[in-house]
Design an enzyme around this catalytic site. Structure first.
Site, PDB file in Angstrom:
ATOM      1  N   GLY A 139      -6.219   4.648   4.990  1.00 14.43           N
ATOM      2  CA  GLY A 139      -6.128   5.710   3.991  1.00 14.43           C
ATOM      3  C   GLY A 139      -7.370   6.573   3.835  1.00 14.43           C
ATOM      4  O   GLY A 139      -7.298   7.687   3.329  1.00 14.43           O
ATOM      5  N   ASP A 179      -6.448   0.744  -7.086  1.00 10.69           N
ATOM      6  CA  ASP A 179      -5.250   0.610  -7.916  1.00 10.69           C
ATOM      7  C   ASP A 179      -5.385  -0.693  -8.723  1.00 10.69           C
ATOM      8  O   ASP A 179      -5.998  -0.712  -9.789  1.00 10.69           O
ATOM      9  CB  ASP A 179      -4.052   0.606  -6.958  1.00 10.69           C
ATOM     10  CG  ASP A 179      -2.704   0.607  -7.647  1.00 10.69           C
ATOM     11  OD1 ASP A 179      -2.657   0.782  -8.865  1.00 10.69           O
ATOM     12  OD2 ASP A 179      -1.692   0.432  -6.956  1.00 10.69           O
ATOM     13  N   ASP A 211      -9.688   5.159  -0.205  1.00  6.89           N
ATOM     14  CA  ASP A 211      -8.853   6.258  -0.694  1.00  6.89           C
ATOM     15  C   ASP A 211      -8.543   6.101  -2.177  1.00  6.89           C
ATOM     16  O   ASP A 211      -8.708   7.026  -2.964  1.00  6.89           O
ATOM     17  CB  ASP A 211      -7.560   6.383   0.130  1.00  6.89           C
ATOM     18  CG  ASP A 211      -6.772   5.074   0.224  1.00  6.89           C
ATOM     19  OD1 ASP A 211      -7.221   4.032  -0.310  1.00  6.89           O
ATOM     20  OD2 ASP A 211      -5.686   5.083   0.836  1.00  6.89           O
TER      21      ASP A 211
HETATM   22  P1  5GP Z   1      -5.314  -2.223  -4.742  1.00  7.84           P
HETATM   23  O1  5GP Z   1      -5.685  -3.457  -4.006  1.00  7.84           O
HETATM   24  O2  5GP Z   1      -6.442  -1.611  -5.516  1.00  7.84           O
HETATM   25  O3  5GP Z   1      -4.090  -2.440  -5.599  1.00  7.84           O
HETATM   26  O4  5GP Z   1      -4.805  -1.182  -3.695  1.00  7.84           O
HETATM   27  C1  5GP Z   1      -5.624  -0.538  -2.808  1.00  7.84           C
HETATM   28  C2  5GP Z   1      -4.818   0.035  -1.667  1.00  7.84           C
HETATM   29  O5  5GP Z   1      -3.433   0.194  -1.997  1.00  7.84           O
HETATM   30  C3  5GP Z   1      -5.287   1.430  -1.331  1.00  7.84           C
HETATM   31  O6  5GP Z   1      -6.293   1.403  -0.362  1.00  7.84           O
HETATM   32  C4  5GP Z   1      -4.039   2.105  -0.817  1.00  7.84           C
HETATM   33  O7  5GP Z   1      -3.912   1.863   0.555  1.00  7.84           O
HETATM   34  C5  5GP Z   1      -2.913   1.403  -1.538  1.00  7.84           C
HETATM   35  N1  5GP Z   1      -2.453   2.193  -2.700  1.00  7.84           N
HETATM   36  C6  5GP Z   1      -2.663   1.949  -4.007  1.00  7.84           C
HETATM   37  N2  5GP Z   1      -2.100   2.881  -4.793  1.00  7.84           N
HETATM   38  C7  5GP Z   1      -1.521   3.772  -3.931  1.00  7.84           C
HETATM   39  C8  5GP Z   1      -0.790   4.995  -4.122  1.00  7.84           C
HETATM   40  O8  5GP Z   1      -0.549   5.513  -5.224  1.00  7.84           O
HETATM   41  N3  5GP Z   1      -0.357   5.607  -2.977  1.00  7.84           N
HETATM   42  C9  5GP Z   1      -0.583   5.108  -1.735  1.00  7.84           C
HETATM   43  N4  5GP Z   1      -0.106   5.805  -0.700  1.00  7.84           N
HETATM   44  N5  5GP Z   1      -1.268   3.961  -1.529  1.00  7.84           N
HETATM   45  C10 5GP Z   1      -1.742   3.318  -2.617  1.00  7.84           C
END
Ligand code: 5GP
Length: 181
Positions: free
Chosen positions: A47, A106, A103
């Site tokens: 990303g 979340d 990127d």
């Molecule tokens: P986390 O571990 O913080 O939940 O997620 C991180 C990864 O989840 C990011 O690097 C991304 O690849 C994916 N991700 C989280 N939210 C989104 C979103 O709204 N859209 C997309 N396309 N990917 C997301």
């Protein structure tokens, strides 16, 4: 803002011009803060691709570049919560100033894992640079030092972010129509 570009989008949440301006400002800020320190940028695949490319073109200090690829989303919209490394760094980061370029943060689980994994390799410092933050989804605290934009809890695509590997090439960030999910 209406999504008059890609027909699968319900709306654009960050325009190409807004991305360009914010990424330029982040590059300048990092350059100021890391003067004389030769940081190593660690891009979180896949990303980060468009963000990192634009960011580095606005970084004026000597620096190096490496990549890491964690997996947790497996092409869908919800984190599995289990993070593992699909690709590791090629360089040693011992005694280096590391800037992780992601990127979007979340739940924070991916970044949390990366911080503790890279932290065991004795870097001089680790700093997080994220284009997007969805703080309402947080499950693990993440110190984001350089941030592009804060978003509501909506799944976004474009500018490197995908849905089932599509839409990474869009030069803006938008929300998909419900009918496309
Ligand atoms: P986390 O571990 O913080 O939940 O997620 C991180 C990864 O989840 C990011 O690097 C991304 O690849 C994916 N991700 C989280 N939210 C989104 C979103 O709204 N859209 C997309 N396309 N990917 C997301």
């Amino acid at each position: 803002m209406p999504a008059d570009n890609h027909p699968d989008l319900e709306k654009i949440v960050i325009s190409k011009d807004a991305l360009k301006a914010r990424v330029r400002a982040l590059g300048r800020e990092i350059s100021r803060d890391f003067t004389g320190r030769k940081p190593i940028f660690v891009g979180v695949l896949r990303g980060c691709a468009l963000f990192l490319s634009d960011l580095l073109q606005n970084v004026t200090v000597d620096c190096s570049l490496d990549f890491i690829c964690p997996s947790s989303y497996e092409g869908g919209m919800k984190s599995t919560g289990v993070v593992r490394l699909l690709l590791d760094l090629r360089e040693s980061i011992e005694n280096r100033d590391v800037i992780i370029v992601e990127d979007i943060v979340d739940s924070g689980l991916t970044m949390n894992y990366l911080l503790s994994n890279l932290g065991t390799r004795r870097p001089r410092s680790i700093t997080v640079c994220a284009l997007l933050d969805k703080p309402s989804c947080r499950k693990a605290e993440v110190p984001i030092r350089y941030l592009g934009f804060t978003l509501d809890d909506e799944f976004v695509v474009g500018y490197g972010l995908d849905y089932k590997e599509l839409y990474r090439n869009l030069p803006y960030i938008g929300v998909l129509k419900k009918s496309r999910i």
